[in-house]
Write a protein that holds these residues in place. Structure first.
Motif, PDB file in Angstrom:
ATOM      1  N   MET B   1       0.392  -1.625   0.026  1.00  0.00           N
ATOM      2  CA  MET B   1      -0.023  -0.033   0.093  1.00  0.00           C
ATOM      3  C   MET B   1       0.969   1.312  -0.097  1.00  0.00           C
ATOM      4  N   ASN B   3       1.550   5.750  -0.439  1.00  0.00           N
ATOM      5  CA  ASN B   3       0.872   6.298   1.046  1.00  0.00           C
ATOM      6  C   ASN B   3       0.404   6.813   0.299  1.00  0.00           C
ATOM      7  N   VAL B   4      -0.659   7.794   1.229  1.00  0.00           N
ATOM      8  CA  VAL B   4      -2.494   8.454   0.070  1.00  0.00           C
ATOM      9  C   VAL B   4      -1.880  10.261   0.590  1.00  0.00           C
ATOM     10  N   ILE B   5      -1.441   9.875   1.460  1.00  0.00           N
ATOM     11  CA  ILE B   5      -1.333  11.622   1.438  1.00  0.00           C
ATOM     12  C   ILE B   5      -0.316  12.335   0.515  1.00  0.00           C
ATOM     13  N   VAL B   6       0.858  11.232   0.619  1.00  0.00           N
ATOM     14  CA  VAL B   6       1.866  12.322  -0.337  1.00  0.00           C
ATOM     15  C   VAL B   6       1.503  11.038  -2.147  1.00  0.00           C
ATOM     16  N   ARG B   8      -1.245  11.909  -2.454  1.00  0.00           N
ATOM     17  CA  ARG B   8      -3.125  13.044  -3.014  1.00  0.00           C
ATOM     18  C   ARG B   8      -1.815  14.010  -3.051  1.00  0.00           C
ATOM     19  N   VAL B   9      -0.677  14.653  -2.633  1.00  0.00           N
ATOM     20  CA  VAL B   9      -0.801  15.840  -3.272  1.00  0.00           C
ATOM     21  C   VAL B   9       0.285  15.475  -4.674  1.00  0.00           C
ATOM     22  N   ALA B  31       7.106  16.214  -2.195  1.00  0.00           N
ATOM     23  CA  ALA B  31       5.705  16.110  -1.550  1.00  0.00           C
ATOM     24  C   ALA B  31       5.974  15.631  -0.331  1.00  0.00           C
ATOM     25  N   GLU B  32       6.536  14.405  -0.258  1.00  0.00           N
ATOM     26  CA  GLU B  32       6.867  14.485   1.614  1.00  0.00           C
ATOM     27  C   GLU B  32       7.128  15.331   2.321  1.00  0.00           C
ATOM     28  N   GLN B  33       7.622  16.696   1.711  1.00  0.00           N
ATOM     29  CA  GLN B  33       8.336  18.034   2.432  1.00  0.00           C
ATOM     30  C   GLN B  33       7.234  18.937   2.926  1.00  0.00           C
ATOM     31  N   VAL B  34       6.141  18.061   1.784  1.00  0.00           N
ATOM     32  CA  VAL B  34       5.101  19.498   2.057  1.00  0.00           C
ATOM     33  C   VAL B  34       4.340  19.439   3.154  1.00  0.00           C
ATOM     34  N   ARG B  35       4.074  20.616   3.426  1.00  0.00           N
ATOM     35  CA  ARG B  35       3.565  21.553   4.700  1.00  0.00           C
ATOM     36  C   ARG B  35       1.633  21.911   3.971  1.00  0.00           C
ATOM     37  N   VAL B  36       1.063  21.511   4.020  1.00  0.00           N
ATOM     38  CA  VAL B  36      -0.142  21.784   4.051  1.00  0.00           C
ATOM     39  C   VAL B  36      -0.945  22.908   5.304  1.00  0.00           C
ATOM     40  N   GLN B  61      -5.904  25.136  -3.359  1.00  0.00           N
ATOM     41  CA  GLN B  61      -7.485  25.602  -3.601  1.00  0.00           C
ATOM     42  C   GLN B  61      -7.541  27.021  -3.516  1.00  0.00           C
ATOM     43  N   VAL B 108      -5.986  26.790   0.521  1.00  0.00           N
ATOM     44  CA  VAL B 108      -5.241  25.084   0.556  1.00  0.00           C
ATOM     45  C   VAL B 108      -3.932  25.636   0.372  1.00  0.00           C
TER      46      VAL B 108
END
Lengths: 199, 639
Positions: B1, B3-6, B8-9, B31-36, B61, B108
């Protein structure tokens, strides 16, 4: 007898190292970090159901740090056919499964003394505490907050308003992706939280 | 599986430049370094003067407005919406922000650490280019940039011109160590040298510097006419000063210089002036051989041909040539100039052929190109727009004379139609009796338009004021033009009308949602680049030169250049207008060639993000110049 005393006074001498270092952290002031957590389970009855996966992502000053995330899939003997369509986790499907004890160990290291937040979080906490109990460990020491309570506050309503995560996402215009994966739900919940704490 | 968050980014980032060109592995790292971040409406992302953040932002967004703290609150410099990048300043400039960024709606933002990004941009060259462009796009507003920002913007300008197509911008080929003579050599000696070396020109040098040039044509005309003897020194017949260029000259520049000076040779010197050592000589022939289908050859062909078929072929070659030019990053000003010169020559030829056909005109006349033809801004085939003015004649002869010119116009107009310049649907053509008149009739017509301003009359003026003589007598077009300038002098009422017309189409602020698309009709969801962006610039340039009394400037670029001379304090605005005009014209020309259309409507969806950004940046000077017009004309009149 000694064990009984220890239990009474909560002296954790023979707890494993990972629990002791977790407990140690609570002696210091809680960090600003908030962990948003979600579990996928075999069902909704804590006494008989089991944790299949745990996902979490952390916020600091209301910003989500993607790197600060957590995700494990737990090996469980039982699977229930009726819950498979929801979470999509089929028993023993993957080689990345770890034991419940390993999952708990990693989770405690990840959580530290941060506040835990989730949607209907009491259920997830109950599941984790049961897992801890099975390992002969005490309950989680973290502060807990539920998005549902925050939502009521946000709406200025005193009674609890029961909204699903889907409903909240729709209300806040958050695109619903990866629903019903632990990490996906945690990420969505974190985004809901960002909007709830801002006035 | 995974990493769904990464994921998404990544899913989001990969839809937008510069991330779309980054490979998945690197994107994953990023993407792993991104801050939302979530930013509620009206909250700041950063304020002017804030210490630089360690991250820049991608709007995931919502929409973020950028504005300078000094400028009044409604003056957005830029609006960033989904996929746009902001907060790049720390990457290039000093440690604080120059502008403030405010959420126009709830947002966002993906915050990407510069640190993570730097490793990546070292690997992907296009990434940094794109960021530079983004940065320039955010800070184009001259009011918003301090010295450092300006420096960067101008760096960027150079970059754009540097990224030229090497195939076209091949270095011009020239003859090294050319044969030279000194001033004291006789004409005979020079002629001998030329014939021995089978060359057609000689550079006359004085201590290795070029002082003149002698061509076989010079020798023929001076000696053959018997004005001078063969023993005369060459210095008496040489052309001087010599047009010089540096070694590093591009083909296109050479063409442009030869066209401009109507000369056949350029001397190549060490520093490009006639004060340095001679390196070589560059002849028109060198260029012609370098490029078979070149503007100079086309111009010459036009002068020689008589049949419609040949003109048709030349017209087709011109289109091919322009299309090829547009594919390169050749400066648009040059492309337009080539188009202008050839189109004018073509029209000239058409009228000349018509006159030959009908027999010589009974009186002097001038054929005038109108609108974009008058301004010499056509790149694509357009409608015909022309008019004819003839010398005043006694009333008794008027009818005969007019009927000759109407016939002439019909013939020419028919020819033009065959060439692909279709008839003007509004019949603004010399074949229309209303637009084929004597000088005094025309003066009267212009007086009427100017004295009785109305929407209709102002429209006529905006078309007819841009006339340029295509064929015939200069004195007639000049007389008409001075009449107009006299009528306009200090005519505040008229300028108020014209000014209002010029600002009626405000530029769009950005590609912010649907708001600048055409709302209805056939061109729904397209952007009218002519009416919304090019026309406002053309109108602004026109009213400004008219009010300043600057005569003889018909071209929008030339007009702004003349205005810069006149009003150095507004240089930044006008220079911005020139650049925008060229960028927009290029968009239009490309679109037109692509779809065989007028290029007027751009399909926004087919534009890349970086093209959109270029367009967006081109809107800013429109806003600035319209602000200037409002101050100068409308208010001056109504207050």
């Amino acid at each position: 007898m000694i064990n009984w005393w220890r239990k009474l006074f909560g002296v954790p001498t023979d707890y494993p190292e990972y629990w002791r270092s977790y407990a140690e952290l609570f002696k210091h002031p809680a960090p600003e970090r908030i962990v948003v957590l979600d579990c996928e389970t075999t069902g909704l009855r804590p006494c008989e159901d089991k944790i299949l996966s745990i996902g979490a992502v952390a916020l600091c000053q209301n910003r989500i740090y993607i790197k600060d995330q957590f995700s494990v899939y737990v090996k469980q003997k039982m699977t229930k056919a009726e819950s498979v369509p929801i979470h999509g986790i089929v028993g023993n499907e993957s080689e990345n499964l770890i034991t419940e004890e390993e999952a708990v160990k990693q989770l405690l290291a990840y959580l530290g003394s941060s506040k835990i937040l989730g949607h209907h979080i009491q259920f997830d906490i109950k599941m984790i505490n049961l897992a801890l109990k099975n390992l002969g460990l005490p309950k989680l020491k973290n502060k807990i907050q539920d998005t549902i309570d925050l939502y009521s506050q946000y709406k200025g309503v005193h009674e609890v308003m029961n909204k699903s995560l889907d409903e909240l996402c729709e209300e806040f215009n958050i695109p619903k992706k990866d629903r019903h994966t632990a990490l996906g739900d945690a990420f969505l919940t974190a985004q809901v939280y960002q909007r709830l704490v801002i006035i | 599986m995974g990493n769904v968050i990464v994921e998404r980014v990544i899913d989001f980032l990969k839809c937008y430049p510069p991330f779309q060109d980054v490979d998945l592995k690197d994107l994953c790292f990023l993407a792993e370094q991104v801050r939302v971040d979530y930013v509620p409406k009206r909250n700041f992302v950063f304020k002017a003067g804030d210490a630089a953040h360690k991250e820049f932002y991608v709007v995931q967004q919502g929409a973020v407005g950028l504005r300078s703290a000094q400028v009044n609150a409604s003056d957005w410099i830029d609006i960033c919406d989904e996929g746009d990048i902001l907060g790049l300043r720390p990457l290039f400039a000093d440690q604080t922000y120059a502008m403030e960024a405010i959420a126009r709606e709830e947002c966002v933002l993906y915050a990407i650490p510069f640190e993570a990004f730097k490793t990546l941009s070292a690997k992907h060259a296009g990434v940094m280019d794109f960021l530079l462009e983004s940065f320039a796009s955010n800070t184009r507003n001259p009011k918003a940039i301090d010295t450092k920002g300006k420096l960067l913007s101008s760096n960027y300008t150079q970059r754009e011109e540097d990224t030229t197509d090497l195939d076209f911008f091949q270095q011009a080929f020239f003859t090294k160590n050319p044969i030279c003579v000194s001033e004291q050599h006789s004409i005979q000696e020079a002629a001998k040298l030329m014939s021995n070396h089978k060359i057609s020109s000689l550079i006359v040098e004085k201590s290795k510097r070029p002082v003149g040039i002698v061509t076989d044509k010079d020798i023929r005309s001076w000696v053959a006419t018997g004005n001078l003897s063969a023993n005369t020194d060459v210095k008496f017949i040489m052309s001087t000063p010599v047009a010089c260029v540096a070694e590093q000259i591009q083909l296109a520049e050479v063409q442009s210089l030869l066209l401009q000076h109507q000369i056949g040779h350029l001397c190549v010197t060490q520093d490009g002036t006639d004060q340095s050592e001679i390196v070589g000589i560059l002849s028109e022939h060198d260029i012609v051989t370098a490029q078979a289908n070149n503007p100079i050859a086309l111009l010459k062909q036009i002068e020689r041909v008589h049949e419609v078929e040949s003109l048709l072929r030349i017209r087709a070659s011109l289109s091919q040539l322009l299309q090829a030019y547009l594919q390169t990053s050749l400066p648009m000003s040059y492309v337009m100039k080539v188009s202008r010169l050839i189109t004018q020559a073509l029209m000239q030829r058409v009228v000349a052929i018509s006159e030959q056909h009908l027999g010589e005109a009974p009186v002097k006349f001038a054929w005038l190109g109108l609108g974009s033809q008058g301004r010499g801004e056509q790149v694509l085939l357009t409608d015909q727009d022309h008019a004819l003015v003839f010398e005043d004649v006694p009333d008794a002869k008027l009818e005969d004379v007019k009927s000759y010119f109407l016939k002439l116009a019909q013939h020419a107009s028919q020819l033009l139609n065959t060439l692909g310049y279709v008839y003007c649907p509004a019949e603004m053509m010399a074949s229309n009796p209303d637009y084929c008149m004597s000088l005094s009739q025309w003066k009267q017509q212009f007086s009427q338009w100017i004295d009785q301003p109305s929407t209709q009359h102002v429209m006529m003026c905006s078309i007819f004021f841009d006339f340029a003589k295509v064929y015939g007598e200069d004195e007639l077009s000049t007389a008409l033009s001075s009449h107009i300038f006299t009528k306009l002098k200090a005519n505040e009422r008229f300028f108020a009308y014209l000014g209002e017309d010029a600002v009626k189409n405000p530029p769009p602020l950005g590609f912010f949602r649907q708001f600048l698309m055409e709302d209805d009709g056939e061109h729904k969801d397209e952007f009218d680049v002519k009416a919304r962006a090019i026309q406002p610039l053309v109108d602004a340039a026109r009213i400004l030169v008219l009010s300043e009394g600057i005569e003889g400037k018909n071209n929008t670029v030339d007009r702004f250049e003349a205005l810069i001379q006149r009003e150095p304090q507004n240089e930044e605005v006008y220079a911005g207008c020139i650049k925008s005009f060229l960028v927009l014209s290029k968009f239009r020309a490309l679109e037109g060639f692509k779809n065989g259309s007028s290029g007027r409507y751009l399909e926004l969806e087919t534009l890349s993000k970086s093209d959109k950004m270029k367009l967006k940046r081109a809107f800013k000077p429109i806003k600035e110049v319209q602000g200037l017009l409002k101050n100068r004309f409308k208010l001056a009149y109504f207050l």
